[in-house]
Scaffold this active site. Sequence first.
Site, mmCIF file in Angstrom:
data_model
loop_
_atom_site.group_PDB
_atom_site.id
_atom_site.type_symbol
_atom_site.label_atom_id
_atom_site.label_comp_id
_atom_site.label_asym_id
_atom_site.label_seq_id
_atom_site.Cartn_x
_atom_site.Cartn_y
_atom_site.Cartn_z
ATOM 1 N N CYS A 194 -1.384 23.348 38.447
ATOM 2 C CA CYS A 194 -1.868 21.923 38.618
ATOM 3 C C CYS A 194 -1.230 20.887 38.050
ATOM 4 O O CYS A 194 -0.807 19.985 38.536
ATOM 5 C CB CYS A 194 -3.454 21.866 38.477
ATOM 6 S SG CYS A 194 -4.012 22.339 36.692
ATOM 7 N N HIS A 227 -8.320 21.202 35.018
ATOM 8 C CA HIS A 227 -7.610 20.935 36.300
ATOM 9 C C HIS A 227 -7.311 19.744 36.646
ATOM 10 O O HIS A 227 -8.045 18.528 36.062
ATOM 11 C CB HIS A 227 -8.364 21.370 37.578
ATOM 12 C CG HIS A 227 -7.785 21.429 38.944
ATOM 13 N ND1 HIS A 227 -6.790 22.310 38.938
ATOM 14 C CD2 HIS A 227 -8.251 20.939 40.110
ATOM 15 C CE1 HIS A 227 -6.461 22.114 40.206
ATOM 16 N NE2 HIS A 227 -7.118 21.435 40.904
ATOM 17 N N HIS A 277 -3.544 18.593 45.196
ATOM 18 C CA HIS A 277 -3.586 19.460 43.861
ATOM 19 C C HIS A 277 -2.882 21.048 44.118
ATOM 20 O O HIS A 277 -3.015 21.422 45.254
ATOM 21 C CB HIS A 277 -5.019 19.460 43.328
ATOM 22 C CG HIS A 277 -6.102 20.355 44.175
ATOM 23 N ND1 HIS A 277 -6.895 21.143 43.762
ATOM 24 C CD2 HIS A 277 -6.258 20.093 45.434
ATOM 25 C CE1 HIS A 277 -7.628 21.491 44.613
ATOM 26 N NE2 HIS A 277 -7.345 20.690 45.686
#
Length: 397
Positions: free
Chosen positions: A276, A336, A348
């Site tokens: 990510c 994240h 993402h």
Amino acid sequence: MKLNFKAASAFVILSLLIVSSCSVKQNNEEIFKAQIQEIKTKFAPDKRVALFDIQVEKEEDVFILKGESDLPVAIDSLKKQLELLHVNYIDSIRLLPAKKLKGKTNAVINISVANLRSKPKHSAELATQATLGTPVKVLKQQEGWYLIQTPDKYLSWVDDGGITLMTDQRFKEWKEADKIMFTKTYGHTYNDITEQEIISDVVSGAIFEFVKLSDKHFIVSYPDGRIALMRFKEGENYFSWVQEVNPSPDNLVATSKKLMGVPYLWGGTSTKGMDCSGFTKTVYFLNGMVIPRDASQQVHTGKQIDENRNFENLEKGDLLFFGKKATENTKEKVVHVGMWIGNDEFIHASNMVRVSSINPDAENFDKYNLNRYLRSNRILKETDKNLIDLKQLSVFK
């Protein structure tokens, strides 16, 4: 049997001296540990980007400082603190870069994507990646591995096939040479104009030394001296690119969309695979900015825009962070990150690079991440010591 008065007194005094001596030694050891921790907290709070691995050991009646660091100012500060406290010790700290490197403390990534490990072995965790042409600092060697530091200061290990070591003079020549940047998502360089023989694969952001032009190709050089051909339409003069690149909100979104479907790879920061934060880092790099490597570092960068789900305040390019909120007993944990692209959506790397929505009525509604949303930061156009504008990055000048 009875001890006489003088013998008993001497025994008591000796016992007190022994206890006192042990107490002093114990206190000295605690002093060393406390000072080491204080300096580490001040100069190297994040071991991912700064090395201060110092310990104190006691051999017989002597305290010895052992370990290594690449921070001379931190080592000097530790010694000054210990001098003020009047404690004696032997200094066995190794200052990096190591002398065994014989001056070759610079290197350039020599393959399309170097997998950088947390420890000097292929079975170790993939810490991050570096693409071809990335300049790195070399700190030490261990068998066939080198401890290196990338431009974003990340520390990791690379095998000797991933880099080309350079002397200061060669590194200066490399910095000053004209360069070509590969701008396509993925491709190859070739042996000759027929393109029948491949020299290597190559990914977006790779940087080569420019040699000359042919009719349809750039002729370029790898750090190790290999000569290859690159298609005109797949490359651009690096210095022209870096001066003209415009990290606007729309351009960040356009770049991110070119990476759709790239597989998730823990530690990845390239178009071969990315995690990510590797995704957001790559998007910004391809728009002329170097940002910190991990989500837990990126969250402390730029300016906070939202923490209350007021998504209408966000602009394209803002970073959204997800994880666990702090409690009375635990710290916040950022796990994240994604990038806002407008219309209630963010992009993402999760399983693959994909677009998710915060809108419950949307087909791509991401309830899981919405429930663990923490806050959003703006990085674009912000001034921050942890943000590097490639126009100003000296290692490419």
